[in-house]
Enzyme design. Structure first.
Site, PDB file in Angstrom:
ATOM      1  N   ASP A  67       0.816  -1.214   0.000  1.00 17.34           N
ATOM      2  CA  ASP A  67       0.000   0.000   0.000  1.00 17.34           C
ATOM      3  C   ASP A  67       0.849   1.264   0.000  1.00 17.34           C
ATOM      4  O   ASP A  67       2.071   1.209   0.190  1.00 17.34           O
ATOM      5  CB  ASP A  67      -0.962  -0.004   1.199  1.00 17.34           C
ATOM      6  CG  ASP A  67      -0.277  -0.336   2.528  1.00 17.34           C
ATOM      7  OD1 ASP A  67       0.966  -0.363   2.568  1.00 17.34           O
ATOM      8  OD2 ASP A  67      -0.986  -0.556   3.512  1.00 17.34           O
ATOM      9  N   ASN A 136      -7.588  -2.405  14.184  1.00 23.42           N
ATOM     10  CA  ASN A 136      -8.985  -2.713  13.839  1.00 23.42           C
ATOM     11  C   ASN A 136      -9.074  -3.931  12.912  1.00 23.42           C
ATOM     12  O   ASN A 136     -10.111  -4.192  12.329  1.00 23.42           O
ATOM     13  CB  ASN A 136      -9.659  -1.492  13.191  1.00 23.42           C
ATOM     14  CG  ASN A 136      -8.940  -1.052  11.917  1.00 23.42           C
ATOM     15  OD1 ASN A 136      -8.018  -1.710  11.454  1.00 23.42           O
ATOM     16  ND2 ASN A 136      -9.379   0.058  11.343  1.00 23.42           N
ATOM     17  N   HIS A 138      -7.182  -4.390  10.177  1.00 20.05           N
ATOM     18  CA  HIS A 138      -6.884  -4.170   8.761  1.00 20.05           C
ATOM     19  C   HIS A 138      -5.587  -4.865   8.348  1.00 20.05           C
ATOM     20  O   HIS A 138      -4.680  -5.062   9.153  1.00 20.05           O
ATOM     21  CB  HIS A 138      -6.922  -2.688   8.366  1.00 20.05           C
ATOM     22  CG  HIS A 138      -5.804  -1.824   8.805  1.00 20.05           C
ATOM     23  ND1 HIS A 138      -5.982  -0.521   9.193  1.00 20.05           N
ATOM     24  CD2 HIS A 138      -4.467  -2.048   8.897  1.00 20.05           C
ATOM     25  CE1 HIS A 138      -4.821   0.020   9.493  1.00 20.05           C
ATOM     26  NE2 HIS A 138      -3.889  -0.882   9.330  1.00 20.05           N
ATOM     27  N   GLU A 143      -9.643  -1.649   5.294  1.00 20.57           N
ATOM     28  CA  GLU A 143     -10.307  -1.304   6.544  1.00 20.57           C
ATOM     29  C   GLU A 143     -11.566  -2.159   6.732  1.00 20.57           C
ATOM     30  O   GLU A 143     -12.103  -2.704   5.768  1.00 20.57           O
ATOM     31  CB  GLU A 143     -10.702   0.183   6.504  1.00 20.57           C
ATOM     32  CG  GLU A 143      -9.527   1.145   6.365  1.00 20.57           C
ATOM     33  CD  GLU A 143      -8.780   1.381   7.676  1.00 20.57           C
ATOM     34  OE1 GLU A 143      -8.667   0.434   8.490  1.00 20.57           O
ATOM     35  OE2 GLU A 143      -8.280   2.505   7.877  1.00 20.57           O
TER      36      GLU A 143
HETATM   37  C1  GLP Z   1      -0.514   0.486   8.784  1.00 19.57           C
HETATM   38  C2  GLP Z   1      -0.217  -0.274   7.467  1.00 19.57           C
HETATM   39  C3  GLP Z   1      -0.382  -1.766   7.659  1.00 19.57           C
HETATM   40  C4  GLP Z   1       0.226  -2.165   8.976  1.00 19.57           C
HETATM   41  C5  GLP Z   1      -0.610  -1.611  10.100  1.00 19.57           C
HETATM   42  C6  GLP Z   1      -0.060  -1.875  11.494  1.00 19.57           C
HETATM   43  O1  GLP Z   1      -1.503   1.433   8.691  1.00 19.57           O
HETATM   44  N1  GLP Z   1      -0.945   0.157   6.324  1.00 19.57           N
HETATM   45  O2  GLP Z   1       0.199  -2.441   6.551  1.00 19.57           O
HETATM   46  O3  GLP Z   1       0.262  -3.559   9.097  1.00 19.57           O
HETATM   47  O4  GLP Z   1      -0.937  -0.263   9.899  1.00 19.57           O
HETATM   48  O5  GLP Z   1       0.981  -1.014  11.812  1.00 19.57           O
HETATM   49  P1  GLP Z   1       1.975  -1.242  13.015  1.00 19.57           P
HETATM   50  O6  GLP Z   1       2.835  -2.378  12.619  1.00 19.57           O
HETATM   51  O7  GLP Z   1       2.743   0.048  13.125  1.00 19.57           O
HETATM   52  O8  GLP Z   1       1.139  -1.536  14.213  1.00 19.57           O
END
Ligand code: GLP
Length: 245
Positions: A67, A136, A138, A143
């Protein structure tokens, strides 16, 4: 679904790096699907360390990232393009042309998403997709929703994601409101999935996603239906789930 429990974040990172480097050793020209967020940083550091020791060679590896924020230029230090160069690409012998991140500066969302989806297809699909897990549920930027999104698309980020990601920006107002992300269908097409998760703050969502019903309200729950998923999680993240054998 195979779940590996590790004592802490460092061990989680090492185990994940082991799985990714095994893939690279077995198939030197493999396609790695990569992720951003704070969780994979230790995994990338470990891969760099093994690269420096001569144990992993990225010269033929190709990558596609999950992404990118819509509207951020590549030199913006919060773009995922920048993140990947900072944490991995600029530190190993990967060929820059073999690395791919959705282009957040492309204003025509449909065109950019279609291009990205076709690109993944033209590369022969993803051999192993690394995933983190949002609070959440995702994955990528898919989402919670009323249905599972199929292909790469433009999403409106939820308030909870903007809240969670504001720590990387000056303020919540600076967090982009949209992103381009591989769809759930794109992710499910990967031959193998490696999800990493760490910390007590993720324990509830781990329980919901992998021990609850499959529902688009918890996007990661779809992974229960993939035939080759490995979850590497530390004990804190697994603290609310049934004990693993
Ligand atoms: C972000 C990314 C995800 C990631 C998630 C968790 O928004 N788009 O690919 O897995 O949130 O992030 P973190 O590893 O900092 O908790």
């Amino acid at each position: 679904m195979k779940i590996y429990e590790t004592a802490n974040y460092k061990e989680m990172s090492r185990k994940a790096a082991n799985i990714l480097s095994a893939q690279v050793i077995l198939k030197p020209d493999c396609v790695l699907g990569l992720a951003t967020g704070s969780t994979p940083i230790g995994t990338y550091d470990q891969l760099v360390d093994w690269y420096e020791k001569g144990d992993v060679d990225f010269s033929q590896v190709k990558t596609v990232n999950l992404d990118e924020y819509r509207g951020l230029t590549r030199d913006n230090d919060q773009s995922y393009y920048y993140f990947m160069h900072q944490h991995l690409f600029d530190r190993v012998n990967i060929v820059p042309e073999n690395t791919h991140v959705p282009d957040g500066t492309q204003e025509d969302a449909d065109k950019e998403c279609a291009r990205y989806e076709a690109l993944i297809e033209s590369m022969g699909g993803v051999d192993i997709q690394l995933l983190g897990l949002g609070h959440n549920g995702h994955i990528g930027f898919n989402e919670p929703d009323t249905s599972f999104a199929q292909t790469t698309h433009c999403v409106d980020l939820t308030e909870s994601t903007i809240e969670a990601n504001k720590r990387f920006f000056k303020s919540a107002d600076d967090v982009p409101r949209q992103a381009y992300t591989m769809g759930i269908g794109t992710i499910m097409k990967a031959k193998k999935i490696l999800l990493i998760v760490s910390g007590e703050d993720k324990a509830d969502i781990v329980e919901k996603a992998f021990f609850g019903p499959v529902t688009p309200e918890v996007p990661a729950s779809i992974l229960q239906l993939h035939s080759d998923v490995v979850i590497v999680a530390d004990s804190a993240a697994l603290s609310r789930t049934p004990k693993q054998k």
